[in-house]
Design an enzyme around this catalytic site. Sequence first.
Site, PDB file in Angstrom:
ATOM      1  N   HIS A  26       0.852  -1.197   0.000  1.00 16.03           N
ATOM      2  CA  HIS A  26       0.000   0.000   0.000  1.00 16.03           C
ATOM      3  C   HIS A  26       0.886   1.245   0.000  1.00 16.03           C
ATOM      4  O   HIS A  26       2.116   1.160   0.070  1.00 16.03           O
ATOM      5  CB  HIS A  26      -0.963   0.010   1.209  1.00 16.03           C
ATOM      6  N   CYS A  48       5.779   6.941   4.196  1.00 15.65           N
ATOM      7  CA  CYS A  48       4.605   6.118   3.862  1.00 15.65           C
ATOM      8  C   CYS A  48       4.001   6.507   2.514  1.00 15.65           C
ATOM      9  O   CYS A  48       3.153   5.782   1.987  1.00 15.65           O
ATOM     10  CB  CYS A  48       3.541   6.218   4.950  1.00 15.65           C
ATOM     11  N   HIS A 107       5.048   0.457  -0.385  1.00 13.24           N
ATOM     12  CA  HIS A 107       5.755  -0.401   0.565  1.00 13.24           C
ATOM     13  C   HIS A 107       4.723  -1.448   1.001  1.00 13.24           C
ATOM     14  O   HIS A 107       3.658  -1.532   0.387  1.00 13.24           O
ATOM     15  CB  HIS A 107       6.323   0.412   1.735  1.00 13.24           C
ATOM     16  N   HIS A 131       3.304  -4.652   4.155  1.00 11.01           N
ATOM     17  CA  HIS A 131       3.263  -5.167   5.525  1.00 11.01           C
ATOM     18  C   HIS A 131       2.784  -6.619   5.540  1.00 11.01           C
ATOM     19  O   HIS A 131       2.045  -7.051   4.670  1.00 11.01           O
ATOM     20  CB  HIS A 131       2.303  -4.339   6.393  1.00 11.01           C
ATOM     21  N   ASP A 156      -4.836 -10.603   0.456  1.00 11.79           N
ATOM     22  CA  ASP A 156      -3.529 -11.256   0.538  1.00 11.79           C
ATOM     23  C   ASP A 156      -2.791 -11.189  -0.796  1.00 11.79           C
ATOM     24  O   ASP A 156      -3.341 -11.561  -1.838  1.00 11.79           O
ATOM     25  CB  ASP A 156      -3.705 -12.717   0.954  1.00 11.79           C
ATOM     26  N   HIS A 157      -1.539 -10.727  -0.726  1.00 11.54           N
ATOM     27  CA  HIS A 157      -0.708 -10.563  -1.915  1.00 11.54           C
ATOM     28  C   HIS A 157      -1.378  -9.613  -2.918  1.00 11.54           C
ATOM     29  O   HIS A 157      -1.306  -9.806  -4.128  1.00 11.54           O
ATOM     30  CB  HIS A 157      -0.371 -11.921  -2.555  1.00 11.54           C
ATOM     31  N   GLU A 210      -0.579  -3.700  11.894  1.00 15.38           N
ATOM     32  CA  GLU A 210       0.204  -3.354  10.715  1.00 15.38           C
ATOM     33  C   GLU A 210       1.671  -3.711  10.936  1.00 15.38           C
ATOM     34  O   GLU A 210       2.412  -4.004  10.000  1.00 15.38           O
ATOM     35  CB  GLU A 210       0.070  -1.852  10.466  1.00 15.38           C
TER      36      GLU A 210
END
Lengths: 144, 144, 144, 144, 144, 144
Positions: B20, B39, B45, B47, B85-86, B133
């Site tokens: 994100h 950010c 980037h 998480h 996810d992914h 996060e």
Amino acid sequence: MTHQGPVVLVTRRERFNAAHKMWNPKWSEERNVEVYGKCANPNWHGHNYQLFVTVKGPINPSTGYCVDLKDLSKLVNERVIDQLDHRNLNLDVPFMNGRLASSENLVVAIWEQLDGPIGQELGVKLHGLKLYESENNMVEYFGE
Amino acid sequence: MTHQGPVVLVTRRERFNAAHKMWNPKWSEERNVEVYGKCANPNWHGHNYQLFVTVKGPINPSTGYCVDLKDLSKLVNERVIDQLDHRNLNLDVPFMNGRLASSENLVVAIWEQLDGPIGQELGVKLHGLKLYESENNMVEYFGE
Amino acid sequence: MTHQGPVVLVTRRERFNAAHKMWNPKWSEERNVEVYGKCANPNWHGHNYQLFVTVKGPINPSTGYCVDLKDLSKLVNERVIDQLDHRNLNLDVPFMNGRLASSENLVVAIWEQLDGPIGQELGVKLHGLKLYESENNMVEYFGE
Amino acid sequence: MTHQGPVVLVTRRERFNAAHKMWNPKWSEERNVEVYGKCANPNWHGHNYQLFVTVKGPINPSTGYCVDLKDLSKLVNERVIDQLDHRNLNLDVPFMNGRLASSENLVVAIWEQLDGPIGQELGVKLHGLKLYESENNMVEYFGE
Amino acid sequence: MTHQGPVVLVTRRERFNAAHKMWNPKWSEERNVEVYGKCANPNWHGHNYQLFVTVKGPINPSTGYCVDLKDLSKLVNERVIDQLDHRNLNLDVPFMNGRLASSENLVVAIWEQLDGPIGQELGVKLHGLKLYESENNMVEYFGE
Amino acid sequence: MTHQGPVVLVTRRERFNAAHKMWNPKWSEERNVEVYGKCANPNWHGHNYQLFVTVKGPINPSTGYCVDLKDLSKLVNERVIDQLDHRNLNLDVPFMNGRLASSENLVVAIWEQLDGPIGQELGVKLHGLKLYESENNMVEYFGE
């Protein structure tokens, strides 16, 4: 050579949050998806990486330290974490240029960034690196 | 109404790895960087997110369960984890469309995805959500 | 008042390493040892404390944040962590003066340091504090 | 009533390793396997359970403690851990007699064992229990 | 032989929940209790085991992987986790037949199950196994 | 010599909470502060230390154990933990006399306390020690 006393290993943990995807630019999209599955998502995914840097050396009798962990942390942050944290491993990291963005390639690239400076600036030997991509997946490299 | 016996809370952890960036499309790049700092890295980037889903209800005397955690896990995976996810939270997730990709907005969006189905399909009440996060940063939402 | 949208809880973890002993200066040494056992060791012992600071508020529609965690972290570090980290809770911490150095008293004292500034400077409400003294022992305070 | 000063929550973690199976003796084997899946394995399976016991009360101004955690730990061990650790939840635990060996039923049974004694012997109120069966599955009970 | 480039270690974590007891069938009950204490409880106890499987090999330049962790996970699940999860180590696991159900014997038995297939099917070398029985107790085996 | 069968490593975790400061008595206060920073706080600070003791040996075919972890835990507690827990590493620990209170010196001193007794009393070889001072900082010693 005189005896230096006990030789210890000292490890510092650092963390960085990065985006990446597994993508071989020489392959078709189909081949990438076939090999990498959801890790090939074109719009990236990401991880909270944990890096454990282990150095080895005798204990300095004046300080009681093998290495001052503040110095090791500073060096690791300047040489690698600042290039990796809140970055895209495929696009933003000069020392990953031309390498597939796997944890295996990343841990080797981090070794190349750290090995010389740790010896020259801190006077200890880089012994090993552990890189956690998730709580289930981890790679290690010992410079072999 | 008859007495139902003890009311318990049951929590299931699920995980997803996503990319994100914090970026308000109504702002200039300068303003985004000023507010969000690293950010706002344009190339993303990511998480390893951890989601804790807590439901509340009486214990079924036949099964000893408040809810079968296999069922809860399946529902949470189908409704939210499979979309997250992914993936890229800014680009790939329909239920995040039009929302800034913060953990605060994400946990509320996840609530909206889960609240109805958990009540209708599992017969228990969604009580709260925790979304980590990182090991240092976490948000919670209780539907208020 | 207009509706503000969802209200979330946001938590930041901070850490500090401190020495302390449990010792009531009004009591004899015998009484202190009788009540506190090894926690009354005259030469101190210590802990890696973990502090979880939870604030509550609506989500700012411009930023997607309830509070910027960089701001919350900075405030918590300036107001409490800098006074506590690598200090002696009995001797070095002005806001613990006259209080027995228990986790219970410490979490209340931290609340007093944070409650006003978090509201005034960050515009959110301090909701609760968790303080871990060890992996087995933890205290919480919600301002009651 | 006079003001007692701040009211805090104090939590102690205890652990136990136990065998169990999910099995309703009123059902056929087929029905048990259908409902409980691999959790119905006739020869049992087991877990490292973690129990978090939270009590609530004012801070004793003489000791700085809400409750001495050594006392709480001793009571919890004598009343529940000694009956559960290295035991079979279906066969060996008197206070689980006649109850299906789910975490939901177990956390309620533990509450019944602890609620009276914690009030009577320690002078604080049992506030809540958390019981982790695994890193992904957890139940809570607050005496409702 | 040509140079293969860097050699890395890659580790995958898998988990299983099992019942067992420490019991030597050649001994009397008294002797078993004397040696094994509460671990000899006739009705079993259990654990959440964590298994870390480490393989070693060069990095495939086409994929960036030493081994695809999806493949490693699949192999480990099929060869060992499916036989161990929600099972009784003393009664249900063919490859533990005739062995005392200690973590030491288990980690060696797991090695025997994995060593050949990992080399033959994945083309990397099994380097080591870590098996956690609890947060305090762990065994390792390196095939010696 | 006959073949002994597989050789395994067995690790036991123990914990202790201690105070210390980094302070070289041969140096001026200025020099100590310059070298050690906040770790030189005159009134001490402290940590929750975690010690991992790893021994190596064959598996006893009668017991299935390399070493009984109850015995190893008892020995480690008597020889080192009881001297360290709730103590001041600079003032209270005879085996740290004349040594700077670093984790490096501490792990070597613990080795000296454990190496002989583990061999003589338990019949296995002390293989290595890991000492965590915090989640980020760790030292290891293997007797070299």
